[in-house]
Design an enzyme around this catalytic site. Structure first.
Site, short mmCIF file in Angstrom:
data_model
loop_
_atom_site.label_atom_id
_atom_site.label_comp_id
_atom_site.label_asym_id
_atom_site.label_seq_id
_atom_site.Cartn_x
_atom_site.Cartn_y
_atom_site.Cartn_z
N PHE A 122 0.32 -1.36 0.18
CA PHE A 122 -0.15 -0.34 -0.35
C PHE A 122 0.86 1.05 0.46
O PHE A 122 1.60 1.58 1.16
CB PHE A 122 -0.76 -0.04 1.50
CG PHE A 122 -1.76 1.21 1.19
CD1 PHE A 122 -2.77 0.92 0.41
CD2 PHE A 122 -1.96 2.56 2.11
CE1 PHE A 122 -4.05 2.77 0.50
CE2 PHE A 122 -2.39 3.18 2.26
CZ PHE A 122 -4.14 2.98 1.44
N GLU B 128 4.40 9.72 1.21
CA GLU B 128 5.69 10.85 -0.21
C GLU B 128 6.71 11.62 1.27
O GLU B 128 5.73 11.65 2.77
CB GLU B 128 4.60 11.87 -0.69
CG GLU B 128 3.96 11.01 -1.88
CD GLU B 128 2.99 11.67 -2.90
OE1 GLU B 128 3.69 12.79 -2.88
OE2 GLU B 128 2.03 11.83 -3.16
N GLY C 4 22.85 -8.35 30.73
CA GLY C 4 23.82 -7.82 30.03
C GLY C 4 23.46 -9.36 28.86
O GLY C 4 23.77 -8.49 27.76
N GLU D 16 1.38 3.37 10.23
CA GLU D 16 0.14 3.40 9.70
C GLU D 16 -0.44 4.58 10.46
O GLU D 16 -1.03 4.43 11.15
CB GLU D 16 -0.13 2.05 9.71
CG GLU D 16 -0.51 1.02 9.07
CD GLU D 16 -1.51 -0.28 8.73
OE1 GLU D 16 -2.69 -0.25 9.78
OE2 GLU D 16 -0.81 -1.09 8.53
N GLY E 111 3.72 12.64 5.19
CA GLY E 111 3.53 11.54 6.62
C GLY E 111 2.77 11.61 7.40
O GLY E 111 1.14 11.16 6.62
C1 LIG Z 1 9.78 1.22 8.42
C2 LIG Z 1 8.46 1.79 7.82
C3 LIG Z 1 7.59 1.28 6.68
C4 LIG Z 1 6.49 1.61 6.06
N1 LIG Z 1 5.85 1.52 5.61
C5 LIG Z 1 4.61 1.87 4.55
C6 LIG Z 1 3.51 1.30 3.87
O1 LIG Z 1 3.84 0.09 3.44
N2 LIG Z 1 3.17 2.90 3.17
C7 LIG Z 1 2.74 3.79 3.23
O2 LIG Z 1 2.23 4.20 2.66
N3 LIG Z 1 3.82 4.47 4.49
C8 LIG Z 1 4.00 3.08 5.17
N4 LIG Z 1 5.65 3.82 6.40
C9 LIG Z 1 5.50 5.05 6.34
C10 LIG Z 1 4.36 5.63 7.97
O3 LIG Z 1 2.99 5.27 8.11
C11 LIG Z 1 4.90 7.15 8.65
O4 LIG Z 1 6.37 6.76 8.26
C12 LIG Z 1 4.35 7.69 9.54
O5 LIG Z 1 2.98 7.78 9.58
C13 LIG Z 1 5.35 9.01 10.19
O6 LIG Z 1 4.98 9.60 9.08
P1 LIG Z 1 6.42 10.80 9.35
O7 LIG Z 1 7.91 9.66 8.98
O8 LIG Z 1 7.15 10.92 7.59
O9 LIG Z 1 6.86 11.18 10.55
P2 LIG Z 1 6.66 12.46 10.63
O10 LIG Z 1 4.96 12.96 9.79
O11 LIG Z 1 7.16 13.42 10.46
O12 LIG Z 1 6.51 12.56 12.16
C14 LIG Z 1 7.44 13.23 12.93
C15 LIG Z 1 7.14 13.33 14.32
O13 LIG Z 1 6.18 14.62 14.24
C16 LIG Z 1 4.81 13.75 15.11
N5 LIG Z 1 4.10 14.48 14.52
C17 LIG Z 1 3.41 14.62 13.35
N6 LIG Z 1 2.41 15.69 12.76
C18 LIG Z 1 1.83 15.53 14.91
C19 LIG Z 1 0.22 15.96 14.72
N7 LIG Z 1 -0.16 16.38 14.33
N8 LIG Z 1 0.36 16.23 16.52
C20 LIG Z 1 0.97 15.49 17.31
N9 LIG Z 1 1.99 14.88 16.72
C21 LIG Z 1 2.76 15.13 15.51
C22 LIG Z 1 4.82 12.68 15.03
O14 LIG Z 1 4.09 11.77 15.51
C23 LIG Z 1 6.62 11.85 14.38
O15 LIG Z 1 6.36 11.68 16.18
C24 LIG Z 1 6.45 2.92 6.92
C25 LIG Z 1 7.08 3.54 7.26
C26 LIG Z 1 8.39 3.09 8.50
C27 LIG Z 1 9.21 3.41 9.12
#
Ligand SMILES: Cc1cc2nc3c(=O)[nH]c(=O)nc-3n(C[C@H](O)[C@H](O)[C@H](O)COP(=O)(O)OP(=O)(O)OC[C@H]3O[C@@H](n4cnc5c(N)ncnc54)[C@H](O)[C@@H]3O)c2cc1C
Length: 391
Positions: free
Chosen positions: A126, A130, A345, A368, A134
């Site tokens: 899925f 981008e 350890g 997710e 996020g």
């Molecule tokens: C191993 C892995 C597998 C993944 N698989 C998929 C996949 O199959 N398909 C897919 O589409 N995506 C996938 N993802 C993406 C994943 O869903 C996103 O990384 C996640 O939603 C967070 O987005 P970001 O990494 O851009 O973090 P950011 O959105 O940049 O967040 C950074 C920090 O800010 C906090 N934050 C952001 N907005 C708010 C708010 N409004 N209130 C409070 N705190 C906030 C977040 O909680 C986080 O602590 C995957 C990610 C990883 C690491």
């Protein structure tokens, strides 16, 4: 902790997944964690015993007789995750990529794609995230321009589970960029589509047996017949999918926690200090008591919700799905950290599986939708409840 009331069919599925986890996953989990390669041999074993059929309806070559298959999906994910959450993700990531089709696909799309996924010969993925989209998934930039009986996609998705290994990708792109999230649509895109390539493959802290890659669309021509639902429904498809699949992430976290408790008990029973088993120390017993209690609470919430979803009651569940993921993933992080502590350890050494479980648990608080975002979902629901309570 087998306290759930399951049907005969569900017990069969759970026991099958448990056997595969013991016999096929445990022996290779350290190897895959170290090498970070995709576990096709184990995935083929899952396919051989029909585990990919468990969340797919019988009319599309699945084994799910009634309901959405959420309990089945959670049982398989939980059992596999007890052994290795990374390997389990080949299954759970496929479920994530499949639910948009199950929930909103046309009859033709279901007939074409679901049997291929059910057989386990083709995995799904899925693509929503981008670089700039996020937590704010509405900030999509990938576009899908209609061109005759095709859409032409341009853009990049990042961090996509099963990226490069899956054959079937459900992906969100903007058909009307001016409308933002309301201009997003969901498409089924097959591997091999000209203009659809895989970019950077990530090196991760944990779940190393899972592959996480970029999806790159460069004038990728996708048949208009592969639009899921209608134009403009993409965001809704994604959110409805997450309502169903977040309990799956919670089940992954649950499995990790249960696996860690088992390792802590096995080790604690045989480790002697001060001339006795370390399990005699009340300090550790209380730690384990909390670990077991919180894990049981997470399990109860996950399966109560999964049963409700299977019964077709899928309305107004976003806060419950969020709660299941928040609770189970926070418990998994705490339980695995404590399990490392109980092994002392040795818990810090790769020779024992608990350090891997601790690294694996972390992702369940992030993907997710991070747990901050889940708490936002729960918070919004509570604010609405407050208004309702005040008439
Ligand atoms: C191993 C892995 C597998 C993944 N698989 C998929 C996949 O199959 N398909 C897919 O589409 N995506 C996938 N993802 C993406 C994943 O869903 C996103 O990384 C996640 O939603 C967070 O987005 P970001 O990494 O851009 O973090 P950011 O959105 O940049 O967040 C950074 C920090 O800010 C906090 N934050 C952001 N907005 C708010 C708010 N409004 N209130 C409070 N705190 C906030 C977040 O909680 C986080 O602590 C995957 C990610 C990883 C690491």
């Amino acid at each position: 902790m087998d306290f759930l009331q399951l049907t005969e069919e569900q017990i069969t599925i759970r026991d099958l997944a448990r056997t595969i986890a013991e016999e096929k996953v445990k022996p290779v989990r350290a190897k895959y964690d170290e090498e970070g390669i995709f576990p096709w041999d184990v995935v083929n074993e899952l396919a051989k015993v029909d585990l990919f059929r468990t969340f797919i309806p019988a009319e599309y070559d699945g084994l799910c007789e009634n309901g959405l298959g959420v309990v089945n999906m959670c049982l398989v994910t939980e059992e596999l995750s007890k052994a290795c959450a990374g390997i389990a993700l080949a299954f759970a990531g496929t479920a994530l990529g499949t639910f948009p089709i199950l929930l909103h696909g046309s009859e033709e799309q279901k007939k074409k794609y679901l049997p291929q996924i059910a057989s386990g010969k083709k995995l799904a993925a899925f693509g929503l995230t981008e670089p700039q989209a996020g937590s704010d998934a509405s900030a999509q930039r990938t576009t899908a321009r209609k061109d005759g009986d095709h859409y032409v996609l341009n853009g990049t998705k990042v961090f996509i589970t099963n990226g490069g290994e899956a054959d079937i990708y459900t992906t969100v792109a903007l058909t009307d960029p001016k409308k933002g999230a309301r201009g997003a649509s969901c498409f089924i895109i097959e591997k091999g589509t000209p203009g659809f390539e895989f970019g950077k493959k990530e090196h991760k802290m944990g779940i190393k047996a899972s592959v996480t890659s970029e999806l790159v669309f460069n004038d990728a021509r996708v048949p208009a017949a592969n639009l899921v639902g209608r134009e403009g429904m993409g965001f809704l498809v994604a959110m409805k999918t997450f309502d169903i699949t977040r309990p799956g992430v919670a089940a992954q976290a649950l499995g990790i926690a249960e696996g860690a408790i088992e390792e802590a008990l096995k080790y604690g029973h045989t480790r002697h200090q001060f001339d006795q088993s370390i399990l005699n120390f009340q300090g550790l017993q209380w730690m384990l008591a909390d670990m077991a209690t919180e894990t049981a609470a997470a399990k109860a919430l996950i399966y109560a919700l999964a049963a409700r979803l299977d019964a077709g009651d899928t309305k107004d569940v976003a806060h419950l799905s969020a709660m299941s993921k928040v609770l189970a993933s926070d418990v998994a992080m705490k339980v695995t950290t404590n399990a490392v502590q109980i092994l002392g350890g040795y818990g810090y050494m790769a020779e024992y599986p608990v350090e891997k479980m601790m690294r694996d648990a972390k992702i369940t608080q992030i993907y997710e939708g991070t747990n901050q975002i889940q708490r936002n979902v729960i918070g919004s629901w509570l604010v609405k409840e407050a208004a309702r309570l005040n008439g």
